[in-house]
Design an enzyme around this catalytic site. Structure first.
Site, PDB file in Angstrom:
ATOM      1  N   ALA A  21       0.800  -1.216   0.000  1.00  0.00           N
ATOM      2  CA  ALA A  21       0.000   0.000   0.000  1.00  0.00           C
ATOM      3  C   ALA A  21       0.843   1.283   0.000  1.00  0.00           C
ATOM      4  CB  ALA A  21      -0.941  -0.015   1.196  1.00  0.00           C
ATOM      5  N   PHE A  32      -2.909   0.977   5.128  1.00  0.00           N
ATOM      6  CA  PHE A  32      -3.679   0.447   6.257  1.00  0.00           C
ATOM      7  C   PHE A  32      -3.078   0.850   7.594  1.00  0.00           C
ATOM      8  CE2 PHE A  32      -5.962  -3.497   4.291  1.00  0.00           C
ATOM      9  CZ  PHE A  32      -6.773  -2.642   3.580  1.00  0.00           C
ATOM     10  N   ARG A  33      -1.735   0.750   7.703  1.00  0.00           N
ATOM     11  CA  ARG A  33      -1.141   0.763   9.048  1.00  0.00           C
ATOM     12  C   ARG A  33      -0.369   2.021   9.426  1.00  0.00           C
ATOM     13  NH1 ARG A  33      -1.497  -4.041   6.978  1.00  0.00           N
ATOM     14  NH2 ARG A  33      -2.544  -5.659   8.168  1.00  0.00           N
ATOM     15  N   ILE A 102      -4.501  -3.208  -4.827  1.00  0.00           N
ATOM     16  CA  ILE A 102      -5.681  -3.578  -5.596  1.00  0.00           C
ATOM     17  C   ILE A 102      -6.140  -2.402  -6.451  1.00  0.00           C
ATOM     18  CG2 ILE A 102      -6.457  -5.317  -3.938  1.00  0.00           C
ATOM     19  CD1 ILE A 102      -8.235  -3.240  -2.628  1.00  0.00           C
ATOM     20  N   ASP A 103      -5.268  -1.390  -6.607  1.00  0.00           N
ATOM     21  CA  ASP A 103      -5.689  -0.135  -7.224  1.00  0.00           C
ATOM     22  C   ASP A 103      -5.409  -0.027  -8.728  1.00  0.00           C
ATOM     23  OD1 ASP A 103      -2.902   0.434  -7.362  1.00  0.00           O
ATOM     24  OD2 ASP A 103      -2.959   1.422  -5.402  1.00  0.00           O
ATOM     25  N   HIS A 118      -3.651  -9.680  -4.432  1.00  0.00           N
ATOM     26  CA  HIS A 118      -4.923  -9.477  -3.736  1.00  0.00           C
ATOM     27  C   HIS A 118      -6.041  -9.003  -4.663  1.00  0.00           C
ATOM     28  CE1 HIS A 118      -2.449  -9.062   0.238  1.00  0.00           C
ATOM     29  NE2 HIS A 118      -2.594 -10.306  -0.159  1.00  0.00           N
ATOM     30  N   CYS A 126     -20.426 -10.995 -11.366  1.00  0.00           N
ATOM     31  CA  CYS A 126     -21.660 -11.477 -10.726  1.00  0.00           C
ATOM     32  C   CYS A 126     -21.386 -12.841 -10.097  1.00  0.00           C
ATOM     33  CB  CYS A 126     -22.778 -11.595 -11.764  1.00  0.00           C
ATOM     34  SG  CYS A 126     -24.219 -12.463 -11.107  1.00  0.00           S
ATOM     35  N   CYS A 147     -26.495  -7.761 -10.406  1.00  0.00           N
ATOM     36  CA  CYS A 147     -26.425  -8.081 -11.833  1.00  0.00           C
ATOM     37  C   CYS A 147     -27.849  -8.088 -12.394  1.00  0.00           C
ATOM     38  CB  CYS A 147     -25.808  -9.469 -11.961  1.00  0.00           C
ATOM     39  SG  CYS A 147     -25.688 -10.111 -13.632  1.00  0.00           S
ATOM     40  N   CYS A 149     -29.146 -10.480 -13.710  1.00  0.00           N
ATOM     41  CA  CYS A 149     -29.727 -11.789 -13.349  1.00  0.00           C
ATOM     42  C   CYS A 149     -30.157 -11.835 -11.887  1.00  0.00           C
ATOM     43  CB  CYS A 149     -28.737 -12.912 -13.645  1.00  0.00           C
ATOM     44  SG  CYS A 149     -27.493 -13.154 -12.365  1.00  0.00           S
TER      45      CYS A 149
HETATM   46  P1  CNA Z   1       0.363  -1.625   5.123  1.00  0.00           P
HETATM   47  O1  CNA Z   1       0.355  -2.710   6.130  1.00  0.00           O
HETATM   48  O2  CNA Z   1      -0.600  -0.521   5.256  1.00  0.00           O
HETATM   49  O3  CNA Z   1       1.862  -1.047   5.148  1.00  0.00           O
HETATM   50  C1  CNA Z   1       2.247   0.035   4.352  1.00  0.00           C
HETATM   51  C2  CNA Z   1       3.719   0.309   4.636  1.00  0.00           C
HETATM   52  O4  CNA Z   1       4.171   1.279   3.711  1.00  0.00           O
HETATM   53  C3  CNA Z   1       3.983   0.875   6.036  1.00  0.00           C
HETATM   54  O5  CNA Z   1       5.049   0.146   6.601  1.00  0.00           O
HETATM   55  C4  CNA Z   1       4.379   2.341   5.779  1.00  0.00           C
HETATM   56  O6  CNA Z   1       5.376   2.795   6.656  1.00  0.00           O
HETATM   57  C5  CNA Z   1       4.921   2.271   4.385  1.00  0.00           C
HETATM   58  N1  CNA Z   1       4.741   3.501   3.591  1.00  0.00           N
HETATM   59  C6  CNA Z   1       3.648   4.293   3.527  1.00  0.00           C
HETATM   60  N2  CNA Z   1       3.833   5.269   2.603  1.00  0.00           N
HETATM   61  C7  CNA Z   1       5.081   5.070   2.092  1.00  0.00           C
HETATM   62  C8  CNA Z   1       5.849   5.735   1.106  1.00  0.00           C
HETATM   63  N3  CNA Z   1       5.388   6.801   0.460  1.00  0.00           N
HETATM   64  N4  CNA Z   1       7.098   5.260   0.828  1.00  0.00           N
HETATM   65  C9  CNA Z   1       7.595   4.176   1.486  1.00  0.00           C
HETATM   66  N5  CNA Z   1       6.900   3.511   2.426  1.00  0.00           N
HETATM   67  C10 CNA Z   1       5.661   3.940   2.720  1.00  0.00           C
HETATM   68  O7  CNA Z   1       0.207  -2.193   3.661  1.00  0.00           O
HETATM   69  P2  CNA Z   1       0.623  -3.604   3.051  1.00  0.00           P
HETATM   70  O8  CNA Z   1       0.506  -3.464   1.597  1.00  0.00           O
HETATM   71  O9  CNA Z   1       1.868  -4.124   3.637  1.00  0.00           O
HETATM   72  O10 CNA Z   1      -0.556  -4.514   3.608  1.00  0.00           O
HETATM   73  C11 CNA Z   1      -1.136  -5.333   2.802  1.00  0.00           C
HETATM   74  C12 CNA Z   1      -2.625  -4.993   2.553  1.00  0.00           C
HETATM   75  C13 CNA Z   1      -2.964  -3.548   2.410  1.00  0.00           C
HETATM   76  C14 CNA Z   1      -2.963  -5.606   1.256  1.00  0.00           C
HETATM   77  O11 CNA Z   1      -3.972  -6.525   1.449  1.00  0.00           O
HETATM   78  C15 CNA Z   1      -3.453  -4.480   0.343  1.00  0.00           C
HETATM   79  O12 CNA Z   1      -4.450  -4.978  -0.511  1.00  0.00           O
HETATM   80  C16 CNA Z   1      -3.976  -3.468   1.266  1.00  0.00           C
HETATM   81  N6  CNA Z   1      -4.128  -2.073   0.779  1.00  0.00           N
HETATM   82  C17 CNA Z   1      -3.973  -1.746  -0.538  1.00  0.00           C
HETATM   83  C18 CNA Z   1      -4.130  -0.429  -0.969  1.00  0.00           C
HETATM   84  C19 CNA Z   1      -3.950  -0.103  -2.440  1.00  0.00           C
HETATM   85  O13 CNA Z   1      -4.302  -0.909  -3.298  1.00  0.00           O
HETATM   86  N7  CNA Z   1      -3.407   1.077  -2.764  1.00  0.00           N
HETATM   87  C20 CNA Z   1      -4.432   0.576  -0.056  1.00  0.00           C
HETATM   88  C21 CNA Z   1      -4.603   0.217   1.299  1.00  0.00           C
HETATM   89  C22 CNA Z   1      -4.438  -1.105   1.690  1.00  0.00           C
END
Ligand code: CNA
Length: 236
Positions: A21, A32-33, A102-103, A118, A126, A147, A149
């Site tokens: 993300a 997310f975190r 997922i974007d 993901h 559907c 849908c 249907c």
């Molecule tokens: P996460 O757990 O939210 O971790 C994101 C990490 O990225 C954190 O450790 C942040 O410190 C770090 N971070 C944030 N911004 C930056 C940046 N600009 N440069 C460098 N590091 C950065 O997300 P994960 O992807 O690890 O967790 C997996 C989940 C989140 C998956 O299931 C995704 O589908 C899901 N998710 C996806 C999206 C998207 O599609 N854009 C958005 C939010 C969550």
């Protein structure tokens, strides 16, 4: 510019990028975190609960209310990180992007070989007849999208409790096993099984580009703590 990172990229021919993300936060999509991420906002239920298969089946109205508000970003554009990865692929240095996102922004930036572990909000189908629907169809519907249907339209996004697509996983694992450099970026490496994929890499060019520490920092050959878009925009 990080000179070691630039040098390794120049010397590599089968880079794999594994991201999460954090790759899209500079495109305006919250992760997310992080402190301002989705997990630190208040809802009636925690996001893990809403984004689970059980919740989707039991409370689809609630699921879609959250999903439309928090998961869809139709105006988001690729940032410098997405663009640089597409450039490296076109130059023949990078063999695949493996993403937990997922974007759809990697493809929007021009990347061709993208393994979406993901799924994607851009694809929907559907549950009864399989007919495909676009993100706009879901966005512009109200309540539970249906849908013609009568079946429920489900986003092709892997929810908690659901398994990853076998073929996508196999291809992603093969790409990582064959990589001569693995760059991991913008992921807290806390969501399994995806986070375990990095163990498949056997080389000595494992780079972590993440703004906060991850449980796997000790495994990295190089750590970059800058925002990934900024860090990548400075690279050749
Ligand atoms: P996460 O757990 O939210 O971790 C994101 C990490 O990225 C954190 O450790 C942040 O410190 C770090 N971070 C944030 N911004 C930056 C940046 N600009 N440069 C460098 N590091 C950065 O997300 P994960 O992807 O690890 O967790 C997996 C989940 C989140 C998956 O299931 C995704 O589908 C899901 N998710 C996806 C999206 C998207 O599609 N854009 C958005 C939010 C969550």
């Amino acid at each position: 510019m990080n000179e070691t990172l630039a040098k390794w990229i120049g010397e590599s021919e089968r880079i794999v990028f594994f991201g999460g993300a954090g790759v899209s936060t500079e495109s305006g999509i919250p992760d997310f975190r992080s402190v301002d991420g989705l997990y630190n906002q208040q809802y009636d239920y925690p996001p893990e609960t809403i984004l689970s298969h059980t919740f989707f089946m039991r409370r689809p109205e609630e699921f879609f209310r959250f999903y439309r508000n928090k998961m869809l970003f139709p105006n988001a554009q690729p940032n410098a990180a997405h663009k640089k990865l597409a450039q490296w692929e076109a130059e023949g240095r990078l063999s695949a992007v493996v993403t937990q996102n997922i974007d759809g922004l990697h493809q929007k930036a021009g990347s061709k070989t993208v393994y979406e572990l993901h799924g994607s909000v851009l694809r929907n189908h559907c549950m009864r007849c399989g007919r495909p629907y676009s993100m706009e169809d879901v966005m512009n519907s109200t309540g539970v999208p249906r849908c013609a249907c009568g079946g429920i339209i489900k986003p092709d996004v892997v929810l908690y409790e659901e398994s990853l697509d076998d073929e996508t996983v196999t291809r992603a694992c093969m790409a990582i096993e064959q990589a001569d450099m693995l760059i991991i970026g913008g992921t807290s490496l806390s969501v399994y099984p995806a986070a375990g994929f990095i163990d498949l890499y056997r080389g000595h060019r494992l780079v972590l580009v993440n703004m906060s520490a991850t449980p796997r920092d000790a495994r990295a050959d190089l750590i970059v703590r800058d925002p990934i878009g900024k860090a990548f925009s400075e690279l050749p």
